[in-house]
Design a protein around this motif. Structure first.
Motif, PDB file in Angstrom:
ATOM      1  N   TYR A   1     112.296 -91.921 115.747  1.00 11.72           N
ATOM      2  CA  TYR A   1     111.639 -93.148 115.287  1.00 11.72           C
ATOM      3  C   TYR A   1     110.291 -92.873 114.605  1.00 11.72           C
ATOM      4  CZ  TYR A   1     109.494 -97.722 115.194  1.00 11.72           C
ATOM      5  OH  TYR A   1     108.866 -98.866 114.766  1.00 11.72           O
TER       6      TYR A   1
ATOM      7  N   GLY B   1     121.234-106.401 119.751  1.00 18.00           N
ATOM      8  CA  GLY B   1     120.112-105.879 118.982  1.00 18.00           C
ATOM      9  C   GLY B   1     119.301-104.830 119.719  1.00 18.00           C
ATOM     10  N   TRP B   2     119.413-104.799 121.059  1.00 16.79           N
ATOM     11  CA  TRP B   2     118.630-103.799 121.790  1.00 16.79           C
ATOM     12  C   TRP B   2     119.360-102.466 121.844  1.00 16.79           C
ATOM     13  CZ3 TRP B   2     121.695-102.243 125.695  1.00 16.79           C
ATOM     14  CH2 TRP B   2     122.621-103.157 126.205  1.00 16.79           C
TER      15      TRP B   2
ATOM     16  N   TYR C   1     106.635-105.808 113.575  1.00 17.62           N
ATOM     17  CA  TYR C   1     107.615-105.016 112.839  1.00 17.62           C
ATOM     18  C   TYR C   1     109.050-105.520 113.077  1.00 17.62           C
ATOM     19  CZ  TYR C   1     109.184-100.948 110.250  1.00 17.62           C
ATOM     20  OH  TYR C   1     109.750-100.129 109.299  1.00 17.62           O
TER      21      TYR C   1
ATOM     22  N   MET D   1     112.321 -94.879 124.378  1.00 14.90           N
ATOM     23  CA  MET D   1     111.202 -95.313 123.531  1.00 14.90           C
ATOM     24  C   MET D   1     109.922 -95.363 124.376  1.00 14.90           C
ATOM     25  SD  MET D   1     112.285 -95.843 120.342  1.00 14.90           S
ATOM     26  CE  MET D   1     111.431 -97.057 119.358  1.00 14.90           C
TER      27      MET D   1
ATOM     28  N   VAL E   1     112.694-108.691 126.457  1.00 11.14           N
ATOM     29  CA  VAL E   1     111.738-109.696 125.964  1.00 11.14           C
ATOM     30  C   VAL E   1     112.263-111.124 126.126  1.00 11.14           C
ATOM     31  CG1 VAL E   1     110.661-108.119 124.316  1.00 11.14           C
ATOM     32  CG2 VAL E   1     112.557-109.558 123.555  1.00 11.14           C
ATOM     33  N   ARG E   2     113.561-111.260 126.442  1.00 13.48           N
ATOM     34  CA  ARG E   2     114.119-112.613 126.610  1.00 13.48           C
ATOM     35  C   ARG E   2     113.809-113.194 127.992  1.00 13.48           C
ATOM     36  NH1 ARG E   2     119.973-110.702 124.807  1.00 13.48           N
ATOM     37  NH2 ARG E   2     119.232-108.993 126.117  1.00 13.48           N
TER      38      ARG E   2
ATOM     39  N   ARG F   1     103.415 -97.014 118.872  1.00 13.47           N
ATOM     40  CA  ARG F   1     102.834 -96.799 117.539  1.00 13.47           C
ATOM     41  C   ARG F   1     101.705 -97.800 117.257  1.00 13.47           C
ATOM     42  NH1 ARG F   1     103.610 -98.797 112.339  1.00 13.47           N
ATOM     43  NH2 ARG F   1     104.825-100.527 113.181  1.00 13.47           N
TER      44      ARG F   1
ATOM     45  N   SER G   1     113.968-100.080 126.114  1.00 11.02           N
ATOM     46  CA  SER G   1     114.495 -98.718 125.959  1.00 11.02           C
ATOM     47  C   SER G   1     113.619 -97.696 126.692  1.00 11.02           C
ATOM     48  CB  SER G   1     114.565 -98.364 124.467  1.00 11.02           C
ATOM     49  OG  SER G   1     114.734 -96.972 124.316  1.00 11.02           O
TER      50      SER G   1
ATOM     51  N   TRP H   1     118.520 -98.082 120.250  1.00  6.45           N
ATOM     52  CA  TRP H   1     117.132 -97.597 120.284  1.00  6.45           C
ATOM     53  C   TRP H   1     116.977 -96.364 121.167  1.00  6.45           C
ATOM     54  CZ3 TRP H   1     114.003 -99.329 116.643  1.00  6.45           C
ATOM     55  CH2 TRP H   1     114.351-100.515 116.012  1.00  6.45           C
TER      56      TRP H   1
ATOM     57  N   LEU I   1     110.363-107.377 115.401  1.00  2.68           N
ATOM     58  CA  LEU I   1     110.967-107.387 116.748  1.00  2.68           C
ATOM     59  C   LEU I   1     111.958-108.546 116.906  1.00  2.68           C
ATOM     60  CD1 LEU I   1     110.309-108.938 119.800  1.00  2.68           C
ATOM     61  CD2 LEU I   1     111.429-106.731 119.694  1.00  2.68           C
TER      62      LEU I   1
ATOM     63  N   GLU J   1     102.388-106.809 123.927  1.00 10.82           N
ATOM     64  CA  GLU J   1     103.232-106.518 122.764  1.00 10.82           C
ATOM     65  C   GLU J   1     104.702-106.476 123.182  1.00 10.82           C
ATOM     66  OE1 GLU J   1     102.979-102.797 120.569  1.00 10.82           O
ATOM     67  OE2 GLU J   1     104.411-103.584 119.116  1.00 10.82           O
TER      68      GLU J   1
HETATM   69  C1  SAM Z   1     111.334-101.889 115.401  1.00 15.51           C
HETATM   70  S1  SAM Z   1     111.026-101.258 117.032  1.00 15.51           S
HETATM   71  C2  SAM Z   1     109.350-101.729 117.058  1.00 15.51           C
HETATM   72  C3  SAM Z   1     108.511-100.813 117.888  1.00 15.51           C
HETATM   73  C4  SAM Z   1     107.034-101.031 117.720  1.00 15.51           C
HETATM   74  N1  SAM Z   1     106.659-102.418 117.918  1.00 15.51           N
HETATM   75  C5  SAM Z   1     106.586-100.562 116.343  1.00 15.51           C
HETATM   76  O1  SAM Z   1     106.142-101.404 115.553  1.00 15.51           O
HETATM   77  O2  SAM Z   1     106.674 -99.385 116.061  1.00 15.51           O
HETATM   78  C6  SAM Z   1     111.805-102.448 118.076  1.00 15.51           C
HETATM   79  C7  SAM Z   1     111.658-102.177 119.575  1.00 15.51           C
HETATM   80  O3  SAM Z   1     112.114-103.335 120.256  1.00 15.51           O
HETATM   81  C8  SAM Z   1     112.848-102.940 121.398  1.00 15.51           C
HETATM   82  N2  SAM Z   1     113.772-104.038 121.739  1.00 15.51           N
HETATM   83  C9  SAM Z   1     114.790-104.518 121.000  1.00 15.51           C
HETATM   84  N3  SAM Z   1     115.391-105.546 121.648  1.00 15.51           N
HETATM   85  C10 SAM Z   1     114.723-105.704 122.819  1.00 15.51           C
HETATM   86  C11 SAM Z   1     114.859-106.586 123.923  1.00 15.51           C
HETATM   87  N4  SAM Z   1     115.821-107.528 123.936  1.00 15.51           N
HETATM   88  N5  SAM Z   1     113.989-106.468 124.956  1.00 15.51           N
HETATM   89  C12 SAM Z   1     113.014-105.510 124.954  1.00 15.51           C
HETATM   90  N6  SAM Z   1     112.846-104.638 123.940  1.00 15.51           N
HETATM   91  C13 SAM Z   1     113.685-104.731 122.890  1.00 15.51           C
HETATM   92  C14 SAM Z   1     113.550-101.648 120.999  1.00 15.51           C
HETATM   93  O4  SAM Z   1     113.883-100.870 122.144  1.00 15.51           O
HETATM   94  C15 SAM Z   1     112.487-101.010 120.093  1.00 15.51           C
HETATM   95  O5  SAM Z   1     111.665-100.136 120.819  1.00 15.51           O
END
Ligand code: SAM
Length: 258
Positions: A15, A4-5, A116, A75, A99-100, A51, A72, A8, A118, A44
């Protein structure tokens, strides 16, 4: 199976442009209200381009640190540029990480935000569980975990190479998004194959990437939250406190660490 990561990094330049045309600022006031109510450090998860992190930090003068974590680098680079415009005293900290498995001391935070969808970037049960375990460990007693989910992903129609968005990125540069959507119903995954076509004068560049999201059933999320030590305070059906029902287009969960 895609992680899932993934995706990005390549999505980063597009984005904010895409988000402004889809979600817009619909969720910003809600997250500002949450942020303003927190006295202490706020984290967060998956802060992306900042954003939400930037407006949340702006309403927290003197209330503790505001920190964003994301995996990322592209990002986070966008976030860095956005935050440069803020007064130093209000500027959130950015951490590159997953985040894990987060690098913070236990019980440090008064609030953890997973906005959003996440959690839907975590494509296996084990990934969601690890993230919720980390949030439980990182929050102090009574600390808030605030989550929103995008519930209608599994209802998305499948299609091949549609153009949902087209427009100007900057003077002389246009963007066209060509998108295909697939559903993996067995795994509960929705997979977006994206191609951004960037035209500047006669130069055409194509950027291709894939994003994978999972549909998370509400009962499973609530059960898991309770199991790792949260009390569910509110389940809402929108950013204005709407009553939750399964067809609500946004699901919000507010839970407190016991
Ligand atoms: C939908 S975006 C949300 C960004 C922001 N929170 C927003 O609302 O605009 C999801 C974000 O989660 C990050 N992400 C996804 N999986 C992740 C992981 N395992 N650890 C850290 N970041 C992760 C992605 O790189 C991306 O920037």
């Amino acid at each position: 199976m895609s992680e899932g990561w993934q995706g990005w990094d390549a999505y980063a330049p597009f984005y904010d442009w895409e988000n402004a045309r889809t979600l817009g600022r619909r969720d910003v006031a809600f997250w500002k209200r949450i942020a303003k109510s927190i006295d202490g450090d706020l984290l967060e998860l998956g802060c992306g381009t900042g954003r939400l992190l930037a407006p949340m930090a702006r309403v927290r003068a003197g209330a503790g640190r505001t920190i964003g974590i994301d995996r990322s680098e592209p990002m986070l680079d966008r976030a860095r540029r956005r935050l440069r415009r803020m007064p130093v005293a209000l500027r959130p900290a950015l951490i590159r990480g997953d985040v894990r498995t987060w690098p913070f001391r236990p019980k440090r935070f008064k609030a953890v935000v997973a906005a959003y969808g996440l959690l839907q970037s975590l494509v296996r049960d084990a990934d969601v569980n690890a993230t919720l375990d980390a949030a439980a460990a990182g929050l102090s007693r009574g600390g808030l975990l605030a989550i929103d989910l995008v519930p209608d992903l599994s209802a998305w129609e499948e299609y091949e190479r549609r153009i949902p968005l087209k427009g100007r990125l900057s003077a002389g540069t246009t963007l066209t998004l060509v998108e295909s959507v697939r559903q993996d119903r067995r795994k509960g995954l929705t997979i977006f194959d994206e191609q951004y076509i960037v035209r500047t004068g006669r130069t055409v560049r194509r950027h291709e990437f894939q994003l994978t999201f999972r549909t998370l059933p509400m009962d499973q999320v609530l059960t898991r939250l309770e199991r790792v030590g949260f009390r569910i305070d509110h389940v809402l059906g929108g950013y204005r406190g709407e009553v939750w029902h399964p067809e609500a287009d946004t699901w919000v969960i507010l839970a407190r660490k016991r």
